[in-house]
Design an enzyme around this catalytic site. Structure first.
Site, PDB file in Angstrom:
ATOM      1  CD  GLU A 495      -2.733  -0.984   2.239  1.00 17.52           C
ATOM      2  OE1 GLU A 495      -2.839  -0.266   3.097  1.00 17.52           O
ATOM      3  OE2 GLU A 495      -3.807  -1.979   2.397  1.00 17.52           O
ATOM      4  CD  GLU A 588      -3.602  -5.677   3.821  1.00 20.77           C
ATOM      5  OE1 GLU A 588      -4.441  -4.593   4.434  1.00 20.77           O
ATOM      6  OE2 GLU A 588      -2.238  -5.360   3.799  1.00 20.77           O
TER       7      GLU A 588
END
Ligand SMILES: *[C@@H]1O[C@H](CO)[C@@H](O)[C@H](O)[C@H]1NC(C)=O
Ligand SMILES: *[C@@H]1O[C@H](CO)[C@@H](O)[C@H](O)[C@H]1NC(C)=O
Ligand SMILES: *[C@@H]1O[C@H](CO)[C@@H](O)[C@H](O)[C@H]1NC(C)=O
Ligand SMILES: *[C@@H]1O[C@H](CO)[C@@H](O)[C@H](O)[C@H]1NC(C)=O
Ligand SMILES: *[C@@H]1O[C@H](CO)[C@@H](O)[C@H](O)[C@H]1NC(C)=O
Ligand SMILES: *[C@@H]1O[C@H](CO)[C@@H](O)[C@H](O)[C@H]1NC(C)=O
Ligand SMILES: *[C@@H]1O[C@H](CO)[C@@H](O)[C@H](O)[C@H]1NC(C)=O
Ligand SMILES: *[C@@H]1O[C@H](CO)[C@@H](O)[C@H](O)[C@H]1NC(C)=O
Length: 900
Positions: A495, A588
């Site tokens: 991220e 995720e």
């Protein structure tokens, strides 16, 4: 499609010794030699200062050092430690001449450290606390409220024997948090800033004969440097490696396999030989391949040999040799239950002109093929393996960051019971032994380097050293880990902010991917994306598409709509359309939050809702607890129910890594007043939350599962109140009874319903029972009853015989029970664990999985949480150990253990 026949692990030196004693082979093994790997974990002197009082610094880039003109900067002496991991010779660093002037005596042998604490490694200075509670504290909820920050000094003597004269002697540190700087006998040797990298320093020039060599290691752990609990100190193993001057280099082998089938596999080997001596050496390189019994570490049958090669290595140079061989009927490595994690070991020997062995180097590896197919997902040895993975941070709960093999093994065992077959080591390289466990147990690993690049997430995080160290850290990760067959994916980042900065971010991704590819061409390189869209340049740089939360959509529907923050619709198909050749994995999913055994009413009527953001939010701000119905999530998350639907809707997706498998210290979303996370399927103590059975029902379709929630022991105020009953099962129908009265038989109305819910049940004390069915036949059942008052404790050990080596652990669960032996689900009795007996037993830590329990993990007294508490015991010698759990007013419980 992304194809790889690669496989492999190196660094199997842990087995040297045991390995070579018991080889079943027609020909006797040649005499071994050349190399020693010596643990230097014990007997360190340790001192920590919360503030920088020694006035040394790696550099001044940290915000709290910005105005410090009094600090001596050592960075020019540290940077050369990266040189072996910098490809461009012109970019390597030259060590300044001389030693930097530092005014502290800690690095000298003469300093009297007898007042310092004595510690063994792996060591986490912060785990015992005390916790910082409240606002405006040095370490807040994000980093776990424990005293991780500050300067730590470690001192120890190391020995150089007569036999070591003329040898190369290296310090190998598997991980130190962070900014390590190492001195030997007062000389600055080098260091390594990133706390998750393993590193080696050459001690040879500074060692002298005898046992009075003073090794001093300084670590400097900044505050506000991490989004989770990093731990503090030398939290992994430390070794001395002693070799001939001519030897296989650090992580100096690489074995890959191709043309893998049941009948044969071709192995390609590269060996890097290093000559640290002063004369040119002519050597033969011989590598034999054996089947490895990974339970015992013993080499078994020899299955192949690489052709002998002769090389000359000039003084101060490195030479790589390549060779290939074929293994007939290879025992392939693959994940259970459908495959077996068979391992091999390659034994590489260097012979000098006189045919004496000068080095022996072991490489554990596995033979397997992996295909990364954009339409059919992951194929391991030709079989589609759905990725049923979880994310995990590196801490081990109450034991903190200090690595312990048994604690890590226990985490993986509970995950395998769940049906999990994959682990993303978020967001950093793990302890090397974790990968050994994954190899042995057959768990697929998503190996990740960084949580951030140039753009910061915290003021003092990796962005401060990214430009200087990213290449070295990345190469160190790949070289260390590339022979492990468990590793299937390399991730260069999690991220990262650069996802959405257009071409400039994509350029960084391109550079990092090239670095990984230059070390290993057999595995795809990715970066996990929570914000990049299919039309941005960033995903185009990656070999596979790794999505966080976006597959099922972020804040896209129902009670999520309108929350602040980014929102995206489900993006599996748009990514698949934009990158038709790239495999997609969800790195995720979920971010479901809950505290074990806690339920609030009313519950949401949706299948997924944000915790604490709407009425009936499932959370309580005062208690800092979130309902365990498994329906409530972080604002960007989705319940398992919603994730499963999205994955079913996109059959090309290779699977998921749930955020998270176990709870971990820090990042206590949504309540940062707490100490540890709410995300786990399993709580911090290792106890199962209700949704454990929801995942198990999906991930182990042939294992009959039926699990009722909530518990059925409520006070008078709930009698007659609506108390929804949910059941997780892999049956297709279910009937529920409350005190013998049927609440109706429910049918799984579509494939996309992942729980049976009776939302109108009213509470009456008594018994709730469910029977589930599959194809018309009874499949599984469960029952919960109203418990009486607490009368006793029950105590169970996960293992009753452990090694008396001061490392092995037994995990004991204490349960508060009523007179009939039922768990009392809301019991919070204060339980004390004690040990006696000749085994030198010790309570190392306790926990209960409650994210807001601020009792020190080292305390032997721990309140039960939702009826349970954990005691962790180790044995320091052989003998019996008696563990007792006691609590005022309750009958105590005793368990006997044996230490061997
Ligand atoms: C450093 O000094 C500058 C100028 O006095 C000040 O604005 C800044 O807040 C100081 N920074 C720190 C971290 O103390
Ligand atoms: C982290 O940052 C907060 C907020 O600026 C500050 O109060 C705290 O002291 C910092 N912690 C450390 C250890 O520097
Ligand atoms: C030797 O093997 C390494 C690692 O697989 C590879 O990078 C290199 O290209 C090979 N060299 C030759 C000459 O095949
Ligand atoms: C839940 O209840 C609300 C308010 O009664 C209603 O607007 C919503 O549609 C319901 N949601 C579901 C999934 O039934
Ligand atoms: C939770 O909800 C309450 C009530 O709406 C609110 O006051 C509080 O700030 C929320 N907490 C968090 C962590 O969002
Ligand atoms: C949260 O829990 C506290 C303590 O039990 C209770 O007083 C309060 O009413 C609860 N808050 C909500 C919103 O249910
Ligand atoms: C299912 O896939 C379709 C595209 O095929 C997409 O439009 C839809 O949003 C997806 N639904 C879910 C729940 O993911
Ligand atoms: C639950 O009760 C409500 C109100 O009595 C009713 O509208 C609803 O249909 C019931 N739901 C179920 C699943 O029985």
């Amino acid at each position: 499609m992304w194809f790889s026949n690669g496989l492999t692990n190196a660094c199997g030196l842990a087995f040297l010794g045991a390995l070579l004693l018991s080889v079943v082979d027609a020909k006797p093994m040649p005499k071994e030699g050349g190399r020693d790997r010596i643990s230097i974990n014990t007997g360190w002197r340790f001192y920590r200062s919360e503030y920088n009082t020694d006035k040394l610094a790696y550099d001044l880039s940290r915000n709290d050092y910005a105005n410090r003109t009094d600090l001596t900067v050592l960075k020019p002496w540290i940077l050369p430690s990266a040189n072996d991991f910098i490809a461009d010779p012109a970019a390597r660093h030259r060590r300044p001449s001389g030693e930097p002037t530092i005014g502290i005596p800690f690095v000298r042998s003469s300093y009297d450290d007898t007042e310092w604490e004595t510690v063994d490694l792996p060591h986490d200075w912060a785990i015992k606390g005390p916790f910082y509670v409240g606002d405006n504290v040095p370490v807040g909820g994000g980093m776990g409220r424990l005293p991780v920050h500050g300067i730590g000094w470690y001192r120890r003597k190391v020995e150089m024997t007569k036999a070591d004269e003329g040898r190369s002697i290296y310090l190998d540190i598997d991980g130190a948090m962070s900014y390590s700087i190492v001195w030997l006998n007062g000389h600055l040797v080098g260091g390594w800033p990133y706390g998750y990298s393993s590193y080696r320093l050459d001690l040879t020039p500074y060692l002298k004969l005898g046992d009075d060599n003073l090794l001093a290691i300084r670590v400097d752990n900044p505050g506000n440097s991490s989004r989770w609990y990093p731990g503090g100190g030398i939290y992994r193993n430390a070794w001395l490696t002693k070799t001939s001057p001519t030897h296989v280099g650090q992580w100096g082998t690489f074995i890959t396999s191709r043309s893998v089938s049941k009948s044969s596999a071709v192995l390609d080997l590269a060996v890097q030989v290093e000559n640290a001596g002063e004369t040119s050496q002519k050597l033969s390189v011989v590598t034999d391949v054996y089947i490895l019994d990974s339970a015992t570490g013993e080499a078994r049958t020899k299955v192949a040999s690489f052709p002998r090669q002769t090389i000359t290595v000039a003084a101060g140079h490195k030479v790589s040799v390549n060779a290939s061989t074929t293994v007939k009927k290879p025992a392939l490595w693959g994940p259970p239950p459908s495959q077996s994690p068979n391992m091999h070991v390659a034994v590489t020997r260097l012979y000098n002109r006189n045919n004496d062995i000068v080095d022996t180097y072991l490489t554990d590896f596995g033979i397997r093929s992996v295909v990364y197919d954009a339409d059919h997902g992951l194929l391991v040895n030709g079989e589609r393996i759905r990725i049923q993975g979880v994310n995990g941070h590196h801490d081990l709960g109450a034991l903190g960051a200090a690595f312990n093999v048994r604690a890590a093994e226990r985490q993986l065992e509970v995950l395998q019971e769940l049906g999990c077959n994959a682990l993303r080591v978020s967001h950093n390289p793990p302890a090397p032994e974790l990968l050994d466990l994954a190899d042995r147990m057959g768990i697929l690993i998503y190996d990740e380097a960084f949580d951030g690049w140039q753009l910061s997430k915290n003021p003092n995080d990796f962005h401060l050293i990214f430009d200087d160290w990213s290449e070295a850290d990345l190469r160190a990760m790949v070289r260390r880990d590339r022979n492990h067959p468990s590793v299937i994916i390399w991730s260069i980042g999690n991220e990262v902010g650069e996802q959405t900065t257009g071409d400039s971010g994509a350029a960084v991704a391109r550079r990092l991917r090239q670095i990984v590819r230059s070390e290993d061409e057999t595995r795809p390189v990715t970066a996990s994306m929570n914000a990049a869209r299919p039309n941005m340049p960033f995903p185009g740089e990656l070999d596979l598409i790794s999505l966080n939360y976006q597959g099922e959509g972020i804040r896209d529907t129902g009670p999520y709509a309108g929350l602040p923050g980014i929102s995206t619709p489900p993006l599996y198909l748009p990514f698949h359309d934009a990158f038709p050749d790239k495999l997609i994995v969800s790195s995720e999913t979920a971010a479901t939050v809950s505290t074990r055994g806690t339920y609030f009413f009313p519950i949401t009527n949706w299948t997924s809702a944000p915790a604490n953001y709407t009425v009936g939010s499932g959370g309580n701000d005062t208690l800092l607890q979130v309902s365990d119905y498994g329906l409530y999530t972080a604002p960007f998350g989705s319940s398992p129910d919603k994730v499963f639907v999205a994955q079913d809707n996109a059959s090309f997706v290779s699977g998921e890594f749930v955020w998270s498998g176990w709870d971990y210290i820090g990042e206590p979303t949504p309540y940062y007043a707490a100490r540890s996370s709410y995300f786990g399927i399993i709580d911090l103590a290792g106890f199962k939350k209700d949704r454990f059975y929801q995942y198990q029902a999906r991930w182990r379709p042939d294992h009959p599962v039926a699990h009722i929630l909530p518990h059925w022991t409520w006070g008078a105020d709930r009698v007659g109140e609506v108390t929804p009953v949910h059941v997780f099962s892999n049956g297709d129908q279910a009937e529920l009874w409350v005190n013998g009265k049927s609440q109706g038989r429910l049918r799984r109305e579509s494939e996309s319903v992942y729980r049976f819910r009776w939302d109108n049940v009213t509470y009456q004390p008594g018994e709730v029972r469910v029977v589930t069915y599959r194809n018309g036949k009874q499949w599984a059942s469960d029952r919960v009853v109203t418990a009486g008052v607490p009368v006793a404790l029950r105590l169970r050990a996960d293992r009753s015989a452990i090694a008396g080596d001061g490392l092995d652990l037994s995990f004991l669960t204490a349960t508060v029970v009523d007179s009939k032996g039922n768990v009392v689900p809301q019991a919070d009795n204060e339980i004390t664990f004690t040990v006696s007996g000749r085994g030198g037993g010790e309570i190392v830590a306790t926990d209960n999985g409650d994210p807001r329990d601020f009792t020190s993990f080292a305390s032997r007294t721990r309140k039960a949480f939702s009826g349970l508490a954990l005691g962790i015991v180790r044995a320091n010698r052989k003998g019996d150990i008696t563990v007792t759990a006691s609590a005022p007013g309750l009958a105590r419980a005793v368990v006997k253990l044996t230490a061997n």
